[in-house]
Scaffold this active site. Structure first.
Site, PDB file in Angstrom:
ATOM      1  N   GLU A 320      60.264  38.626  49.470  1.00 31.84           N
ATOM      2  CA  GLU A 320      59.060  37.849  50.145  1.00 31.84           C
ATOM      3  C   GLU A 320      58.399  36.885  49.202  1.00 31.84           C
ATOM      4  O   GLU A 320      57.284  37.401  48.828  1.00 31.84           O
ATOM      5  CB  GLU A 320      58.132  38.907  50.536  1.00 31.84           C
ATOM      6  CG  GLU A 320      58.817  39.835  51.601  1.00 31.84           C
ATOM      7  CD  GLU A 320      57.794  41.397  51.931  1.00 31.84           C
ATOM      8  OE1 GLU A 320      58.171  41.578  53.135  1.00 31.84           O
ATOM      9  OE2 GLU A 320      57.078  41.519  51.106  1.00 31.84           O
ATOM     10  N   CYS A 391      26.952  28.468  39.706  1.00 36.45           N
ATOM     11  CA  CYS A 391      25.940  28.704  38.902  1.00 36.45           C
ATOM     12  C   CYS A 391      26.354  30.144  38.183  1.00 36.45           C
ATOM     13  O   CYS A 391      25.882  31.012  38.698  1.00 36.45           O
ATOM     14  CB  CYS A 391      24.656  29.127  39.666  1.00 36.45           C
ATOM     15  SG  CYS A 391      24.073  27.433  40.135  1.00 36.45           S
ATOM     16  N   GLU A 392      27.393  29.831  37.373  1.00 36.87           N
ATOM     17  CA  GLU A 392      27.927  31.214  36.936  1.00 36.87           C
ATOM     18  C   GLU A 392      28.742  30.594  35.446  1.00 36.87           C
ATOM     19  O   GLU A 392      29.303  30.007  35.681  1.00 36.87           O
ATOM     20  CB  GLU A 392      28.880  31.625  37.877  1.00 36.87           C
ATOM     21  CG  GLU A 392      29.373  33.085  37.421  1.00 36.87           C
ATOM     22  CD  GLU A 392      29.439  34.165  38.582  1.00 36.87           C
ATOM     23  OE1 GLU A 392      28.630  33.761  39.712  1.00 36.87           O
ATOM     24  OE2 GLU A 392      30.146  34.982  38.529  1.00 36.87           O
TER      25      GLU A 392
HETATM   26  N1  LLP Z   1      55.074  40.872  49.550  1.00 36.54           N
HETATM   27  C1  LLP Z   1      54.134  41.889  49.402  1.00 36.54           C
HETATM   28  C2  LLP Z   1      54.117  43.024  50.210  1.00 36.54           C
HETATM   29  C3  LLP Z   1      52.763  41.320  48.779  1.00 36.54           C
HETATM   30  O1  LLP Z   1      51.882  42.287  48.655  1.00 36.54           O
HETATM   31  C4  LLP Z   1      52.879  40.287  48.195  1.00 36.54           C
HETATM   32  C5  LLP Z   1      51.695  39.728  47.256  1.00 36.54           C
HETATM   33  C6  LLP Z   1      54.108  39.286  48.085  1.00 36.54           C
HETATM   34  C7  LLP Z   1      54.952  39.502  48.989  1.00 36.54           C
HETATM   35  C8  LLP Z   1      53.926  37.873  47.582  1.00 36.54           C
HETATM   36  O2  LLP Z   1      54.040  38.008  46.161  1.00 36.54           O
HETATM   37  P1  LLP Z   1      54.063  36.594  45.342  1.00 36.54           P
HETATM   38  O3  LLP Z   1      55.605  36.397  45.440  1.00 36.54           O
HETATM   39  O4  LLP Z   1      53.334  35.592  45.852  1.00 36.54           O
HETATM   40  O5  LLP Z   1      53.782  37.100  43.858  1.00 36.54           O
HETATM   41  N2  LLP Z   1      45.908  37.075  44.403  1.00 36.54           N
HETATM   42  C9  LLP Z   1      47.079  37.353  43.257  1.00 36.54           C
HETATM   43  C10 LLP Z   1      48.147  37.778  44.009  1.00 36.54           C
HETATM   44  C11 LLP Z   1      48.246  38.965  44.637  1.00 36.54           C
HETATM   45  C12 LLP Z   1      49.508  39.008  45.622  1.00 36.54           C
HETATM   46  C13 LLP Z   1      49.461  40.417  46.450  1.00 36.54           C
HETATM   47  N3  LLP Z   1      50.611  40.650  47.291  1.00 36.54           N
HETATM   48  C14 LLP Z   1      47.124  36.065  42.712  1.00 36.54           C
HETATM   49  O6  LLP Z   1      46.488  35.107  42.552  1.00 36.54           O
HETATM   50  O7  LLP Z   1      47.942  36.174  41.449  1.00 36.54           O
END
Ligand code: LLP
Length: 463
Positions: A320, A391-392
């Site tokens: 994923e 503002c931070e």
């Molecule tokens: N599958 C599941 C079950 C997940 O929880 C996530 C990400 C992914 C796939 C995809 O992960 P990726 O390949 O995009 O790393 N907001 C954070 C990242 C949070 C990811 C949450 N889950 C950031 O900006 O680094």
């Protein structure tokens, strides 16, 4: 979250903390292909172009701040993942990284599946025509309404995250007169940090059901007895922005071990495993991401080997990736406003966006690169901190970087690798208007998510 080191570098004696930085090794006009999307280049005048269009033209037509998404790069990355994993595996793009109707259509055309984790993402996917059987539905606290919607739509799988959800999804499926294909998300006891992993340390979090203490085995036992469920496999996701394949290997090994236990106890060989997302990308030149074919080979080899030794048929693998597909395909374009040199420290460069369009620096201490893109410059490098207009004081976009010392208000600067978790995590803090996402391809640019307007803000304010 990036593992990049702080910039080695430095700059003018008058603004430089002595000894802290050494001059940047590369010419600031040079673009590091690793952090920019594939069609980005500089034209003869030194201005950056994407998809054959110069940024000044883009800024004029679409305004700043704005995200520019390189559509052919996005599609090429989808194909690279699909080709690397081949016909015996499935690639689910993680919509949380960035989702829009156009993205859903590209995924559909390029043969990818889609992982959604909320009713909103599901609605977007269905609205844009993603076949429901190609959708996986995730989340640690799916509402009853979301589960009903997903089952009614006919999603290909729901990933169950708790004992309560095993019962809840089964009952809803039965009520709707169907059997839902499900996977169980397990917590394998691998904590993945940016570039390291610490075994057995990650049970203390909200996702999944622990393998430890036989809980995952108990979850399988219960799921197999539920009339509303068809258990098709086991799911594991170990974290994000990971470079080291070792964590995935431990995870794959433990998931296969569970499959063997399930076979021994129930005489059932579950046909699928999902190893989640989390593959890292280059935010700065220090980062060295793996290519999809290397990842596919590493995961395929480990699963095949472990299954052989356990006497299991090799299950169908799915992954994923979110960030690894969309992250490198976009940059954020800002216009430089106030420039404030702080004696003996650094120069603060304020842009017309900030933490409302990129919260990752403030939230995760993420590192980004930045470049002057409306022209080239031979001026000496200057140590800067690129900050927003909120503002931070924590409103930082790029913590430490070098820009030419002749930088002036009105110049355009761009932050690469902002395709993932920037627009999708954008906010209206200080009533900022969230920037548009503009897709660029073969000399054409079109808005795929429009800029918010003051009317949009006021429409929600019904008091
Ligand atoms: N599958 C599941 C079950 C997940 O929880 C996530 C990400 C992914 C796939 C995809 O992960 P990726 O390949 O995009 O790393 N907001 C954070 C990242 C949070 C990811 C949450 N889950 C950031 O900006 O680094």
């Amino acid at each position: 979250m990036s593992r990049s080191a702080h910039p080695a570098g430095p700059r003018h004696a008058d603004v430089l903390p002595e000894g802290h930085y050494t001059a940047p090794a590369t010419d600031l006009n040079e673009l590091d292909a690793k952090v920019w999307s594939r069609t980005v280049t500089r034209d003869a005048d030194g201005a950056l172009t994407v998809g054959g269009i110069e940024v000044a033209r883009l800024a004029e037509e679409f305004g700043t701040p704005a995200y520019f998404l390189d559509e052919s790069d996005f599609r090429a990355r989808c194909r690279a993942w699909a080709d690397a994993f081949g016909a015996d595996a499935d690639v689910f793009y993680a919509g949380k990284a960035f989702l829009s109707r156009a993205v859903v259509r590209w995924l559909k055309e390029e043969g990818l599946n889609l992982d959604v984790c909320s009713g909103g993402e599901l609605a977007t996917a269905l609205d844009a025509g993603m076949p429901a059987e190609r959708i996986a539905f995730h989340g640690n606290n799916k509402t009853v309404a979301e589960i009903e919607r997903a089952i009614e739509a006919g999603v290909g799988r729901i990933v169950l995250d708790s004992f309560q959800e095993i019962a809840r999804v089964s009952h809803i499926a039965q009520r709707l007169g169907t059997r839902q294909r499900v996977q169980i998300r397990v917590t394998v006891g691998v904590e993945a940090h940016t570039h390291e992993f610490i075994a057995t340390a990650h049970e203390d979090q909200k996702f999944g059901i622990a393998l430890a203490d036989g809980q995952a085995a108990e979850a399988v036992r219960r799921a197999l007895t539920m009339d509303g469920l068809e258990l098709i496999g086991i799911h594991s996701h170990i974290g994000s922005q990971i470079f080291d394949m070792a964590g995935f290997e431990v995870s794959a090994r433990r998931v296969v071990q569970l499959l063997a236990e399930v076979r021994d106890e129930h005489g059932v060989e579950l046909p699928e495993i999902d190893l989640g997302g989390g593959l890292g990308i280059a935010y700065t030149s220090e980062d060295d991401p793996r290519e999809p074919h290397e990842i596919a080979k590493a995961l395929g080899d480990i699963v095949t080997r472990e299954c052989e030794s356990a006497g299991l048929r090799t299950p169908r693998i799915s992954v994923e990736p979110g960030r690894a597909i969309v992250g490198p395909t976009a940059f954020t374009l800002y216009e430089v406003g106030t420039i404030k040199p702080l004696d003996g420290l650094r120069t603060y460069v304020s842009v017309d966006g900030g933490m409302s369009d990129n919260i990752r620096t403030a939230l995760y201490d993420a590192e980004y690169s930045v470049a002057l893109v409306s022209r080239s410059s031979d001026a000496a490098p200057m140590l800067v901190r690129v900050v927003g207009k909120h503002c931070e004081s924590g409103d930082i976009v790029v913590k430490d970087a070098f820009l030419p010392s002749d930088l002036a208000p009105g110049d355009l600067i761009a932050v690469p690798a902002t395709g993932a978790y920037c627009r999708s995590m954008a906010s209206n803090y200080n009533h900022a208007l969230r920037p548009p996402v503009v897709a660029v391809r073969d000399g054409r640019a079109r808005v795929i998510v429009r800029r918010e307007t003051e009317e949009d803000l006021l429409r929600l304010d019904v008091g």
